[in-house]
Design an enzyme around this catalytic site. Structure first.
Site, PDB file in Angstrom:
ATOM      1  CE  LYS A 276     -32.580 169.184  20.063  1.00  0.00           C
ATOM      2  NZ  LYS A 276     -32.644 167.708  19.997  1.00  0.00           N
ATOM      3  CD  GLU A 361     -31.314 153.346  15.490  1.00  0.00           C
ATOM      4  OE1 GLU A 361     -31.967 154.391  15.658  1.00  0.00           O
ATOM      5  OE2 GLU A 361     -30.074 153.337  15.222  1.00  0.00           O
ATOM      6  NE  ARG A 389     -29.123 153.987  12.747  1.00  0.00           N
ATOM      7  CZ  ARG A 389     -28.202 154.937  12.587  1.00  0.00           C
ATOM      8  NH1 ARG A 389     -28.278 155.735  11.541  1.00  0.00           N
ATOM      9  NH2 ARG A 389     -27.241 155.115  13.452  1.00  0.00           N
TER      10      ARG A 389
END
Length: 621
Positions: A276, A361, A389
């Site tokens: 990344k 979540e 969610r």
């Protein structure tokens, strides 16, 4: 420049192989240059340049389909499909989105923005393809961070039954937004460190390049070989063919492996290792900081605009740290957003009471319920859009059992540049429908502190919602103690009553000033609580104000204004009411100020609406 040759979908296939490394570098330079001005998801896109090039060279878009999980890594895809000239307006109102959008291009096959859904969507496309007798390739690209989401495992479980091709690319960079955590991260980390396996496999494929039959003959031997190097063989044991891990920055190898994956008549996972932030040193060193970057100086990566005032997240961070010191029951939960929600200090000070559960979540809410049942006072800090969610878990596991769980709802209201999938404009509506839930919204930074202290000592489910960015420092002299369900009158003048929720109190102050300049008397009250609303106060002032204006940064449907209107209607009050909020629509990307003006909920628009309504009322007399 080689990038000048890329003007439409398919142009990348005409680039000679020896020029592809230079193309990758030019794309990285382009992204750094453009995002230093506009901001955006930089680190994730720098890490997937070669992978995206390889996909575009191996597939035939738009006939073939790429589903990008979350979608914040789709910038190179947009460049390769003729949108590079639009990057000056990336994430700006009227410009291109930072996520895949079918409305932008037929190569964007699925709108995404939330995590862990790409395998489910891709699997649905595969089944539709086969049912319709069509022939195209479907690829779902999912990161290791997104693979912590339970939905991804549900999809893998179903994909294992396939007897037709479906390619799942696991982009493994050991990061979600913050560093990936948990069992899957450790499992993938073990594979990542298998240098002997990785290097030997690459050498074998290099030697056998072009000898497809030989490669197929050693496939069974290779699977046995992998048993020694990949303990558990998780994906293979599920019934999904596993290829990898391979270097995600080796474009030629990626192309080769994608072509191999296309031959498999079942679900196949291609595991690629990427870095990344690759190619830009500040992003490589600080990938979390450059996940969603603000405009920055290219030379050193330092933000171009230094924030001098406290944000709501800063206030939350400080108060949580102090509460952790005072009360050993207080603990904090995040779903891979420790830095973004302001829990870093709490994590560093109280590591045993800090829990990063990854992008999950649903689990976070039920985990919080378990902590509460065990005698703790959990605070789940989560962005408004992501709390959606966990709707079922809030109802079944928290509210039904009336457990003392605190939901610290960050980024509530209009968040701006990320657009439809990230606007936090529904929480007041869906949380209000839940029995036992209590909802607060602070008018300024001091009230956030007071509400958080109140919440951790409240014996039941309670939510505090606050916006992104600068914490309002006005109305410093109004700090009445928090009482359950009680509003806070600020200015009492008769005439119009502005009854505002949270962030809209600041707007109401400006509306009041505009109306005062026109000679219109205006009271202002801080609602404080959206559930329960202060019925006693509202009924007591209804006869004193010919017009009550409710103001909320939430959809009107099911929101605070509807509750006030319903109350007045039930009690037979003749007071005129105007509800200011977000209409029944998804809200595009753009700066919050621009969006508020577009929606007619900025101070000027609200003042105009009030003046027009007062004029109509006067005409009817």
């Amino acid at each position: 420049m080689i990038l000048d040759k890329i003007n439409k979908t398919g142009d990348v296939k005409n680039i000679p192989e020896n020029e592809l490394p230079m193309l990758s570098q030019e794309i990285r330079d382009f992204l750094v240059q453009k995002l230093s001005v506009t901001g955006g998801h930089l680190a994730s896109n720098l890490g997937t340049v070669e992978l995206t090039i390889a996909l575009h060279r191996s597939l035939n878009l738009p006939e073939d389909k790429i589903v990008w999980d979350v979608g914040h890594q789709c910038y190179t895809h947009k460049i390769l499909t003729g949108r590079k000239n639009d990057f000056d307006n990336l994430r700006k109102f009227g410009g291109i989105s930072g996520f895949p959008k079918k409305s932008e291009s037929d190569t964007d096959c699925f709108d995404t923005g939330h995590s862990s859904n790409s395998i489910s969507a891709g699997l649905g496309m595969v089944k539709a393809r086969d049912l319709r007798g069509e022939d195209y390739t479907v690829v779902s690209v999912i990161g290791d961070g997104a693979l912590t989401g339970g939905m991804a495992y549900e999809a893998l479980n179903n994909a294992a039954k396939l007897e037709t091709n479906f390619i799942i690319i696991l982009n493994d960079n050991n990061m979600s937004i913050s560093e990936s955590i948990g069992g899957m991260s450790k499992y993938l980390g073990h594979i990542r460190t298998m240098d002997g396996y990785l290097n030997l496999k690459a050498d074998v494929y290099k030697q056998l390049s072009g000898q497809t039959r030989v490669i197929e003959k050693i496939r069974h031997v290779k699977n046995n070989f992998k048993q020694f190097f990949v303990p558990g063989m998780l994906f293979e044991n599920l019934g999904i063919t596993y290829l990898g891990p391979i270097d995600g920055h080796n474009e030629a190898l990626l192309e080769h492996e994608i072509q191999e994956a296309k031959k498999v008549k079942k679900a196949v996972i291609l595991h690629v290792i990427t870095k990344k932030g690759k190619g830009y040193e500040p992003a490589e060193k600080h990938p979390s900081r450059f996940h969603g970057a603000e405009p920055f100086n290219i030379e050193n990566g330092i933000p171009a605009h230094h924030r001098k005032v406290a944000a709501y997240q800063d206030i939350f961070s400080t108060v949580m740290w102090k509460l952790g010191e005072r009360d050993p029951r207080v603990c904090a939960i995040t779903a891979a957003m420790a830095d973004g929600t302001g829990l870093k200090r709490f994590r560093n000070k109280f590591p045993d009471r800090f829990f990063d559960v990854g992008i999950s979540e649903e689990h976070a809410v039920t985990f919080a319920a378990g902590l509460a049942e065990g005698g703790m006072r959990p605070v789940f800090a989560v962005y408004s859009t992501f709390l959606q969610r966990a709707y079922d878990q809030i109802i079944e596991d928290v509210c039904l059992q009336n457990l003392p769980v605190v939901l610290a709802i960050d980024r509530a209201g209009l968040v701006g540049s990320d657009g439809e999938t990230h606007q936090g404009i529904f929480d007041l509506s869906y949380l209000s429908s839940m029995p036992n839930m209590h909802i607060m919204a602070p008018k300024n930074k001091w009230e956030l502190s007071d509400m958080l202290k109140f919440a951790v000592n409240f014996d039941g489910p309670i939510a505090i919602r606050y916006p992104r960015g600068e914490a309002y420092a006005g109305l410093v002299d109004w700090r009445a103690p928090i009482e359950m369900g009680k509003a806070e009158p600020i200015f009492e003048e008769g005439g119009v009553l502005l009854l505002a929720v949270g962030s809209m109190v600041k707007t109401a102050v400006m509306v009041r000033e505009i109306l005062a300049a026109q000679g219109i008397a205006c009271s202002l009250t801080n609602a404080r609580f959206v559930k329960p609303i202060d019925e006693e106060y509202i009924l007591s002032v209804a006869d004193k104000h010919p017009l009550i204006v409710t103001m909320e940064e939430n959809v009107l449907s099911g929101g605070f204004g509807e509750k006030v209107r319903s109350l007045l209607g039930e009690k037979g009050c003749n007071t005129k009411i105007m509800n200011i909020g977000i209409p029944d629509q998804f809200v595009t990307h753009g700066s919050p100020d621009t969006l508020m003006a577009m929606l007619g909920i900025d101070e000027k628009s609200i003042a105009q609406k009030i003046k027009a309504e007062l004029d109509r009322m006067e005409d009817k007399r």
